[in-house]
Motif scaffolding. Structure first.
Motif, PDB file in Angstrom:
ATOM      1  N   ASP A   1       0.836  -1.201   0.000  1.00 21.82           N
ATOM      2  CA  ASP A   1       0.000   0.000   0.000  1.00 21.82           C
ATOM      3  C   ASP A   1       0.873   1.253   0.000  1.00 21.82           C
ATOM      4  OD1 ASP A   1      -3.072   0.773   0.593  1.00 21.82           O
ATOM      5  OD2 ASP A   1      -1.746   2.204   1.605  1.00 21.82           O
ATOM      6  N   SER A   2       0.332   2.326  -0.560  1.00 21.22           N
ATOM      7  CA  SER A   2       1.099   3.570  -0.670  1.00 21.22           C
ATOM      8  C   SER A   2       1.322   4.261   0.664  1.00 21.22           C
ATOM      9  CB  SER A   2       0.384   4.534  -1.629  1.00 21.22           C
ATOM     10  OG  SER A   2      -0.916   4.841  -1.146  1.00 21.22           O
ATOM     11  N   HIS A   3       0.534   3.908   1.687  1.00 25.12           N
ATOM     12  CA  HIS A   3       0.658   4.598   2.982  1.00 25.12           C
ATOM     13  C   HIS A   3       1.193   3.659   4.058  1.00 25.12           C
ATOM     14  CE1 HIS A   3      -0.248   7.157   6.431  1.00 25.12           C
ATOM     15  NE2 HIS A   3      -0.291   8.152   5.553  1.00 25.12           N
ATOM     16  N   LYS A   4       2.152   4.157   4.826  1.00 27.03           N
ATOM     17  CA  LYS A   4       2.804   3.332   5.838  1.00 27.03           C
ATOM     18  C   LYS A   4       1.843   2.836   6.922  1.00 27.03           C
ATOM     19  CE  LYS A   4       4.316   7.392   8.491  1.00 27.03           C
ATOM     20  NZ  LYS A   4       5.484   8.184   8.955  1.00 27.03           N
ATOM     21  N   SER A   5       0.819   3.626   7.259  1.00 30.91           N
ATOM     22  CA  SER A   5      -0.086   3.198   8.335  1.00 30.91           C
ATOM     23  C   SER A   5      -0.830   1.929   7.954  1.00 30.91           C
ATOM     24  CB  SER A   5      -1.083   4.315   8.664  1.00 30.91           C
ATOM     25  OG  SER A   5      -1.991   4.524   7.593  1.00 30.91           O
ATOM     26  N   VAL A   6      -1.076   1.743   6.663  1.00 35.17           N
ATOM     27  CA  VAL A   6      -1.723   0.515   6.194  1.00 35.17           C
ATOM     28  C   VAL A   6      -0.707  -0.619   6.155  1.00 35.17           C
ATOM     29  CG1 VAL A   6      -2.952  -0.578   4.277  1.00 35.17           C
ATOM     30  CG2 VAL A   6      -3.426   1.815   4.860  1.00 35.17           C
ATOM     31  N   ARG A   7       0.447  -0.367   5.538  1.00 35.80           N
ATOM     32  CA  ARG A   7       1.481  -1.409   5.428  1.00 35.80           C
ATOM     33  C   ARG A   7       1.896  -1.921   6.804  1.00 35.80           C
ATOM     34  NH1 ARG A   7       3.858   2.630   2.213  1.00 35.80           N
ATOM     35  NH2 ARG A   7       5.615   2.845   3.669  1.00 35.80           N
ATOM     36  N   TRP A   8       2.119  -1.003   7.728  1.00 39.20           N
ATOM     37  CA  TRP A   8       2.650  -1.393   9.037  1.00 39.20           C
ATOM     38  C   TRP A   8       1.636  -2.115   9.910  1.00 39.20           C
ATOM     39  CZ3 TRP A   8       5.684   3.717  10.536  1.00 39.20           C
ATOM     40  CH2 TRP A   8       6.733   3.893   9.604  1.00 39.20           C
ATOM     41  N   SER A   9       0.377  -2.126   9.491  1.00 38.87           N
ATOM     42  CA  SER A   9      -0.651  -2.866  10.237  1.00 38.87           C
ATOM     43  C   SER A   9      -0.742  -4.324   9.798  1.00 38.87           C
ATOM     44  CB  SER A   9      -2.018  -2.203  10.055  1.00 38.87           C
ATOM     45  OG  SER A   9      -2.036  -0.902  10.607  1.00 38.87           O
ATOM     46  N   VAL A  10      -0.206  -4.635   8.637  1.00 39.07           N
ATOM     47  CA  VAL A  10      -0.367  -5.988   8.084  1.00 39.07           C
ATOM     48  C   VAL A  10       0.254  -7.072   8.976  1.00 39.07           C
ATOM     49  CG1 VAL A  10       0.158  -7.505   6.137  1.00 39.07           C
ATOM     50  CG2 VAL A  10      -0.618  -5.161   5.719  1.00 39.07           C
ATOM     51  N   PRO A  11       1.485  -6.901   9.485  1.00 39.07           N
ATOM     52  CA  PRO A  11       2.063  -7.993  10.287  1.00 39.07           C
ATOM     53  C   PRO A  11       1.261  -8.338  11.542  1.00 39.07           C
ATOM     54  CG  PRO A  11       3.763  -6.431   9.642  1.00 39.07           C
ATOM     55  CD  PRO A  11       2.446  -5.802   9.305  1.00 39.07           C
ATOM     56  N   HIS A  12       0.509  -7.370  12.048  1.00 34.14           N
ATOM     57  CA  HIS A  12      -0.260  -7.593  13.278  1.00 34.14           C
ATOM     58  C   HIS A  12      -1.534  -8.400  13.037  1.00 34.14           C
ATOM     59  CE1 HIS A  12       2.471  -4.719  14.957  1.00 34.14           C
ATOM     60  NE2 HIS A  12       1.969  -3.698  14.290  1.00 34.14           N
ATOM     61  N   HIS A  13      -1.938  -8.530  11.775  1.00 36.03           N
ATOM     62  CA  HIS A  13      -3.232  -9.158  11.504  1.00 36.03           C
ATOM     63  C   HIS A  13      -3.151 -10.677  11.696  1.00 36.03           C
ATOM     64  CE1 HIS A  13      -7.051 -10.082   9.647  1.00 36.03           C
ATOM     65  NE2 HIS A  13      -7.326  -8.781   9.635  1.00 36.03           N
ATOM     66  N   PRO A  14      -4.137 -11.262  12.383  1.00 30.15           N
ATOM     67  CA  PRO A  14      -4.104 -12.712  12.630  1.00 30.15           C
ATOM     68  C   PRO A  14      -4.178 -13.561  11.366  1.00 30.15           C
ATOM     69  CG  PRO A  14      -6.222 -11.764  13.302  1.00 30.15           C
ATOM     70  CD  PRO A  14      -5.294 -10.619  13.038  1.00 30.15           C
ATOM     71  N   ASN A  15      -4.627 -12.981  10.250  1.00 27.29           N
ATOM     72  CA  ASN A  15      -4.708 -13.746   9.007  1.00 27.29           C
ATOM     73  C   ASN A  15      -3.456 -13.616   8.137  1.00 27.29           C
ATOM     74  OD1 ASN A  15      -7.264 -14.623   9.702  1.00 27.29           O
ATOM     75  ND2 ASN A  15      -8.310 -13.034   8.541  1.00 27.29           N
ATOM     76  N   SER A  16      -2.428 -13.001   8.679  1.00 24.46           N
ATOM     77  CA  SER A  16      -1.181 -12.882   7.920  1.00 24.46           C
ATOM     78  C   SER A  16      -0.497 -14.249   7.889  1.00 24.46           C
ATOM     79  CB  SER A  16      -0.264 -11.831   8.555  1.00 24.46           C
ATOM     80  OG  SER A  16      -0.737 -10.540   8.307  1.00 24.46           O
ATOM     81  N   ASP A  17      -0.676 -14.953   6.792  1.00 24.30           N
ATOM     82  CA  ASP A  17      -0.104 -16.296   6.686  1.00 24.30           C
ATOM     83  C   ASP A  17       1.308 -16.225   6.100  1.00 24.30           C
ATOM     84  OD1 ASP A  17      -0.410 -15.835   3.960  1.00 24.30           O
ATOM     85  OD2 ASP A  17      -2.078 -17.218   3.718  1.00 24.30           O
ATOM     86  N   ILE A  18       1.890 -17.365   5.824  1.00 23.68           N
ATOM     87  CA  ILE A  18       3.277 -17.401   5.380  1.00 23.68           C
ATOM     88  C   ILE A  18       3.473 -16.695   4.041  1.00 23.68           C
ATOM     89  CG2 ILE A  18       3.128 -19.647   4.211  1.00 23.68           C
ATOM     90  CD1 ILE A  18       5.944 -20.183   5.558  1.00 23.68           C
ATOM     91  N   ASN A  19       2.452 -16.710   3.182  1.00 26.98           N
ATOM     92  CA  ASN A  19       2.562 -16.008   1.909  1.00 26.98           C
ATOM     93  C   ASN A  19       2.617 -14.497   2.115  1.00 26.98           C
ATOM     94  OD1 ASN A  19       2.507 -18.345   0.253  1.00 26.98           O
ATOM     95  ND2 ASN A  19       0.292 -18.472   0.497  1.00 26.98           N
ATOM     96  N   VAL A  20       1.827 -14.010   3.063  1.00 29.98           N
ATOM     97  CA  VAL A  20       1.863 -12.589   3.400  1.00 29.98           C
ATOM     98  C   VAL A  20       3.238 -12.228   3.957  1.00 29.98           C
ATOM     99  CG1 VAL A  20       0.884 -10.790   4.861  1.00 29.98           C
ATOM    100  CG2 VAL A  20      -0.619 -12.506   3.840  1.00 29.98           C
ATOM    101  N   LYS A  21       3.767 -13.083   4.820  1.00 30.43           N
ATOM    102  CA  LYS A  21       5.069 -12.804   5.434  1.00 30.43           C
ATOM    103  C   LYS A  21       6.201 -12.845   4.410  1.00 30.43           C
ATOM    104  CE  LYS A  21       3.390 -14.603   9.817  1.00 30.43           C
ATOM    105  NZ  LYS A  21       3.374 -15.751  10.743  1.00 30.43           N
ATOM    106  N   GLN A  22       6.082 -13.708   3.434  1.00 33.06           N
ATOM    107  CA  GLN A  22       7.073 -13.731   2.356  1.00 33.06           C
ATOM    108  C   GLN A  22       7.036 -12.434   1.561  1.00 33.06           C
ATOM    109  OE1 GLN A  22       5.908 -17.382   0.428  1.00 33.06           O
ATOM    110  NE2 GLN A  22       7.479 -18.598   1.470  1.00 33.06           N
TER     111      GLN A  22
END
Length: 271
Positions: free
Chosen positions: A99-120
């Motif tokens: 995402d173009s904005h850091k506040s959105v990007r930086w929230s992704v790791p905290h989400h419980p649905n962040s699976d291994i593909n998201v982490k990659q």
């Protein structure tokens, strides 16, 4: 008068609100506990960001498909609501990594649905802060942790060293040639007694000082650090609340007047 969603629990009345020209009425329709997926679909492309924000917060049945429509919304608050929604699916989270904005990007790791593909996807992101945020999770899968061990940023590897629960990763980072990364490892409470013994003799004062601040050391290592060549290390030892009295008594005789007085003051406060 501002409408209240609690006053509208009849589905026909909700549809009337959903078709109303007033933005406030359409927001009420979305916020109603009785709102249906059909109403959400009807309003998901609403011209008002306020309506779309309300839909992005909805956690009802099949809300994931609505979020797939909204994650590219031009309104930042809509996208923030998407990433904060507990039903946000992994495929959308993977898109929001960029995402173009850091506040959105930086929230992704905290989400419980962040699976291994998201982490990659995060591990491949050009955003070093985002990669560090993820590195500070002690529940990382081994393959993700090993990816971050090769990260170009010392800050990312420092965060990994300070938080990893993987013994092989920690052992590698304890011995890393970069003192900043070893200083991160010195903060990790999972270091072994042998690793702490080694870090207490590290050539970098930053590493030795961090060790004092974050982990418990045996008296043998504390005595060594009480005679450390770095005034900063001895000062931390003099002020640290867990420093044993026997070590403070050594520091009372320190060549630095400031350290000697600090150690004496720390001892007197304990009486």
């Amino acid at each position: 008068m501002y409408p209240n969603y609690r006053d509208y629990d009849d589905i026909e009345m909700l549809w009337e609100l959903a078709r109303d020209k007033r933005i406030k009425s359409r927001v009420v329709a979305v916020r109603s506990p009785e709102a249906t997926h059909e109403i959400m679909e009807f309003l998901v492309a609403d011209e008002s960001p306020a309506v779309r924000r309300a839909i992005a917060k909805w956690e009802g049945p099949d809300s994931a498909n609505l979020l797939r429509t909204l994650y590219r919304d031009p309104d930042l608050k809509v996208r923030q609501s998407v990433v904060e929604n507990r039903n946000c699916p992994a495929d959308v989270l993977r898109e929001l990594v960029n995402d173009s904005h850091k506040s959105v990007r930086w929230s992704v790791p905290h989400h419980p649905n962040s699976d291994i593909n998201v982490k990659q996807e995060i591990a491949a992101s050009p955003d070093g802060v985002l990669r560090r945020i993820m590195a500070e999770y002690d529940t990382l899968e081994p393959e993700i942790a090993h990816l971050l061990m090769e990260d170009q940023s010392s800050e990312v590897k420092e965060g990994l060293a300070a938080h990893t629960a993987l013994p092989d990763v920690l052992a590698t980072l304890v011995a890393h040639p970069d003192p900043k990364i070893r200083a991160g490892a010195a903060q990790n409470p999972r270091t072994t007694p042998e690793q702490r013994h080694t870090l207490a003799r590290d050539p970098s004062a930053l590493v030795r000082a961090n060790l004092l601040k974050f982990v418990e050391l045996p008296e043998e290592d504390l005595r060594l650090l009480a005679h450390d060549r770095s005034i900063n290390v001895r000062w931390w030892l003099a002020v640290w609340p867990d420093t044993p009295n026997s070590i403070l008594e050594i520091l009372e005789q320190d060549s630095s007047k400031e350290i000697a007085e600090t150690a004496k003051f720390t001892l007197e406060r304990r009486k």
